[in-house]
Design an enzyme around this catalytic site. Structure first.
Site, short mmCIF file in Angstrom:
data_model
loop_
_atom_site.label_atom_id
_atom_site.label_comp_id
_atom_site.label_asym_id
_atom_site.label_seq_id
_atom_site.Cartn_x
_atom_site.Cartn_y
_atom_site.Cartn_z
CE LYS A 15 -3.67 -2.30 2.41
NZ LYS A 15 -4.77 -2.20 1.66
CB SER A 16 4.51 1.81 -0.35
OG SER A 16 4.91 1.14 1.14
CE LYS A 65 12.25 -3.89 5.10
NZ LYS A 65 11.50 -3.85 6.24
CG ASP A 101 11.39 -0.97 8.52
OD1 ASP A 101 10.35 -0.50 8.09
OD2 ASP A 101 11.99 -2.13 8.00
N GLY A 236 0.57 -5.06 10.77
CA GLY A 236 1.44 -4.07 10.46
C GLY A 236 1.21 -2.74 9.58
#
Length: 268
Positions: A15-16, A65, A101, A236
């Site tokens: 959904k970023s 990451k 994060d 989250g």
């Protein structure tokens, strides 16, 4: 107009783009922000290609990451502690890395009324998501943070690198029922699976948090509540929104408000 991507595998659920386009409208800036799928072997080459194409910045999600961290010319202190980056800024062709994060996780826990101070926290998983959250959790002064992982050596390495007596590693078979907050930092929920831990961990916990999010409660959340009906379950999505706000602030020097967006995405 500046160009941004969120890069991951999988990525279609992200959904970023919705979040950052909402922030851009709120802060009156123009951006292009899209999803970018990378094959597991192609991350570095794909990132270099979009940098050459004029990339302004990117968010990086599972499982890249730690690899993004290795590509950075310079990183923030919190990224250095976590050895993982989720926020990249490109300046003069160089990659600058940060990790938002942990800040996103802490802000979402606090938003949901979960305090961390003096609590015993269990974090499941030893990837970039776990690495990213430990420094921010430590700032909240928990009693202890226990990291567990299917491969114990990976959990042990994170604890050693963090270098705090508050952070310890424990094999999954040695976990007990002495945790206040349980955080799932693995991607198992995206595949409808549970992390490899025993059910006893949920018995006395106040809250469980799944860094993954879906339209319905994740299998991890459902399972925890089945074992302990009184447990608070959180996914989250709020973490995603809060870490995105911190990323946006890094890029544009403006931190957008998040309450309205939380309500919009929960209703959608």
């Amino acid at each position: 107009m500046k160009t941004f991507f969120v890069i991951g595998n999988p990525i279609e659920h992200s959904k970023s783009p919705i979040i950052h386009k909402h922030f851009a409208q709120q802060c009156n800036v123009e951006i292009s922000y899209e999803r970018m799928f990378c094959n597991l072997d192609d991350f570095e080459d794909d990132l270099l290609n979009v940098i050459k194409g004029g990339l302004a910045g990117a968010n990086v999600t599972m499982p890249f990451k730690e690899r993004a961290f290795a590509m950075c010319y310079q990183v923030s202190e919190r990224a250095q502690l976590s050895k993982a980056t989720n926020t990249l800024t490109i300046q003069d062709g160089k990659v600058y890395g940060d990790n938002t994060d942990g800040e996103g996780l802490v802000q979402d826990l606090l938003y949901n009324g979960i305090t961390i101070k003096d609590k015993k926290v269990l974090v499941i998983g030893a990837g970039g998501a776990t690495r990213g959250c430990i420094p921010a959790l430590l700032q909240q002064q928990p009693k202890q943070i226990v990291i567990t992982n299917r491969t114990f050596e990976k959990a042990s390495l994170i604890a050693k690198e963090i270098g705090s007596n508050t952070v310890v590693a424990k094999p999954t078979l040695e976990l007990d029922d002495d945790y206040d907050i349980i955080i799932n930092g693995t991607a198992t929920s995206l595949n409808g699976q549970l992390p490899p831990v025993g059910d006893c961990i949920y018995d006395n916990a106040t809250a469980v948090y799944d860094m993954c999010y879906q339209n319905d409660p994740t299998v991890f959340m459902q399972h925890a509540q089945k074992i302990n009906p009184d447990i608070i379950v959180i996914d989250g999505l709020g973490m995603l929104i809060e870490q995105a706000a911190e990323s946006f602030n890094i890029w544009f020097g403006q931190r957008p408000a998040t309450k309205e967006l939380r309500e919009i995405l929960r209703a959608s």
